[in-house]
Design an enzyme around this catalytic site. Structure first.
Site, PDB file in Angstrom:
ATOM      1  N   LYS A   1     -13.912   3.881   4.551  1.00  0.00           N
ATOM      2  CA  LYS A   1     -12.921   3.828   3.466  1.00  0.00           C
ATOM      3  C   LYS A   1     -13.182   4.907   2.409  1.00  0.00           C
ATOM      4  CE  LYS A   1     -10.562   0.193   4.988  1.00  0.00           C
ATOM      5  NZ  LYS A   1      -9.185   0.262   5.477  1.00  0.00           N
TER       6      LYS A   1
ATOM      7  N   SER B   1      -6.854   1.266   1.672  1.00  0.00           N
ATOM      8  CA  SER B   1      -8.282   1.505   1.493  1.00  0.00           C
ATOM      9  C   SER B   1      -8.993   0.188   1.142  1.00  0.00           C
ATOM     10  CB  SER B   1      -8.480   2.576   0.406  1.00  0.00           C
ATOM     11  OG  SER B   1      -9.832   2.941   0.329  1.00  0.00           O
TER      12      SER B   1
ATOM     13  N   ILE C   1      -8.088 -10.418  -1.492  1.00  0.00           N
ATOM     14  CA  ILE C   1      -6.703 -10.850  -1.268  1.00  0.00           C
ATOM     15  C   ILE C   1      -6.710 -12.149  -0.471  1.00  0.00           C
ATOM     16  CG2 ILE C   1      -4.436 -10.216  -0.343  1.00  0.00           C
ATOM     17  CD1 ILE C   1      -5.389  -8.448  -2.718  1.00  0.00           C
TER      18      ILE C   1
ATOM     19  N   LYS D   1      -0.894  12.828  11.078  1.00  0.00           N
ATOM     20  CA  LYS D   1      -0.652  13.960  11.982  1.00  0.00           C
ATOM     21  C   LYS D   1       0.581  13.684  12.872  1.00  0.00           C
ATOM     22  CE  LYS D   1      -3.384  17.507  13.574  1.00  0.00           C
ATOM     23  NZ  LYS D   1      -3.063  18.638  12.757  1.00  0.00           N
TER      24      LYS D   1
ATOM     25  N   ASP E   1      -3.033   2.217  19.999  1.00  0.00           N
ATOM     26  CA  ASP E   1      -4.348   2.295  19.349  1.00  0.00           C
ATOM     27  C   ASP E   1      -4.385   3.573  18.518  1.00  0.00           C
ATOM     28  OD1 ASP E   1      -7.107   2.613  18.758  1.00  0.00           O
ATOM     29  OD2 ASP E   1      -7.661   1.468  20.552  1.00  0.00           O
TER      30      ASP E   1
ATOM     31  N   ILE F   1      -1.817  -8.195   5.432  1.00  0.00           N
ATOM     32  CA  ILE F   1      -1.355  -7.361   4.310  1.00  0.00           C
ATOM     33  C   ILE F   1      -0.153  -6.526   4.719  1.00  0.00           C
ATOM     34  CG2 ILE F   1      -1.982  -5.310   2.943  1.00  0.00           C
ATOM     35  CD1 ILE F   1      -4.690  -6.549   2.427  1.00  0.00           C
TER      36      ILE F   1
END
Ligand code: HXC
Length: 281
Positions: free
Chosen positions: A179, A161, A208, A144, A84, A29
């Site tokens: 999620k 999400s 998807i 952040k 990561d 995606i």
């Protein structure tokens, strides 16, 4: 009815001079989101854990950016592997490298995610925690790390999400919990960061086609009636087709564009109407 996602509907200079930072950027995606942003003049920084996948994505997108003749400004594609999202310090380094090489960050896609099918009884505490840490804490860490750049450039953020936490999907309690947290984080940050000019939205993809997540979840129930599990699943979707990565890319472009300048805190569901079917499924 349209039987595929529309292509080439945006102004080719829409994101000229902009830079997008994408975690999970070599996934199915997110690499399509990156590709479509590049086509519209956006430079991209592909962040991921797997070095080979990141390098392959960068190679493909670099070729694409070189092919673009309509955009005067040079589009750049960089990849930062071995990052990561559970590790804030590695993310901060990725942000610094991106700003050093591309000059700025305007857009952020928090797309890094982990998933596997497991029933509750066989899921260890560490298994549950790993997915929550990647999907939810990793999303928090990403915003952040990018925060200063987002404030500076009045940026825009998209979380990737899902819809499975709208139901009680079995064997997915870890992802569903993570999620649901991502959606909550989206709404809270939209309210807090709106005052400094940052928009925060989420996209919730449905089924998807071609994604690892769908391949893992699209299993039959044995009652095929001569049809494949995917055909039977597709019949249940109101818009009568599976989603494509282009559908998610189109939603991304809209949410990053000025057309969405008054939209923040939204979870945009891109699922062909599937979850509204509720008990009919
Ligand atoms: C049960 C499992 C498991 C499985 C791993 N674990 N796979 N438990 N069933 N199939 C457990 C391990 O035993 C361990 O717990 C814990 O999870 C952490 O595993 P590690 O391999 O040490 O962690 P790590 O290397 O960080 O891997 C994270 C991961 C992995 C999420 C577990 O699957 C991963 O890296 N995935 C990234 C790729 C991916 O999943 N892509 C799909 C994204 S699709 P113990 O107790 O043994 O220590 C997606 C869509 C979601 O996210 C929406 C769907 C609609």
């Amino acid at each position: 009815m349209r039987n595929e996602a529309p292509k080439n509907i945006w102004n080719l200079n829409l994101f000229k001079g902009k830079v997008c930072f994408i975690t999970g950027g070599s996934g199915t995606i997110c690499s399509k989101q990156a590709e479509e942003l590049v086509k519209l003049g956006c430079s991209v920084s592909i962040i991921g854990r797997n070095e080979q996948k990141v390098l392959e994505t960068v190679k493909r997108l670099t070729l694409l950016s070189g092919e673009s003749t309509t955009i005067e400004e040079k589009i750049k594609v960089i990849g930062i592997p071995n990052i990561d999202v559970r590790d804030p310090s590695s993310l901060h380094k990725a942000v610094s490298t991106t700003v050093d090489k591309l000059g700025r960050i305007d857009f952020v896609i928090a797309g890094a995610a982990g998933n596997f099918i497991s029933d509750f009884n066989h899921m260890s505490t560490n298994a549950f925690k790993s997915v929550v840490d990647i999907d939810l804490l990793g999303t928090f860490n990403t915003v952040k790390a990018c925060y200063d750049q987002l404030v500076l450039n009045k940026g825009s953020v998209i979380f990737v999400s899902a819809t499975l936490h709208y139901y009680g999907v079995p064997f997915q309690c870890h992802v569903g919990a993570a999620k649901a947290g991502v959606d909550a984080l989206c709404r809270s940050l939209a309210v807090e960061l709106g005052t400094v000019g940052i928009r925060v939205n989420a996209i919730a993809p449905g089924a998807i086609d071609g994604t690892e997540g769908f391949a893992r979840l699209a299993v039959g129930d044995g009652k095929t009636g001569g049809k494949s599990p995917i055909e039977r699943f597709t019949e249940k979707i109101p818009l009568q087709r599976l989603g494509s990565v282009m559908d998610i890319a189109n939603a991304t472009i809209f949410l990053f564009s000025d057309a969405a300048s008054y939209i923040t805190g939204t979870v945009m569901i891109v699922d062909g109407g599937f979850w509204h079917m509720g008990n009919f499924n």
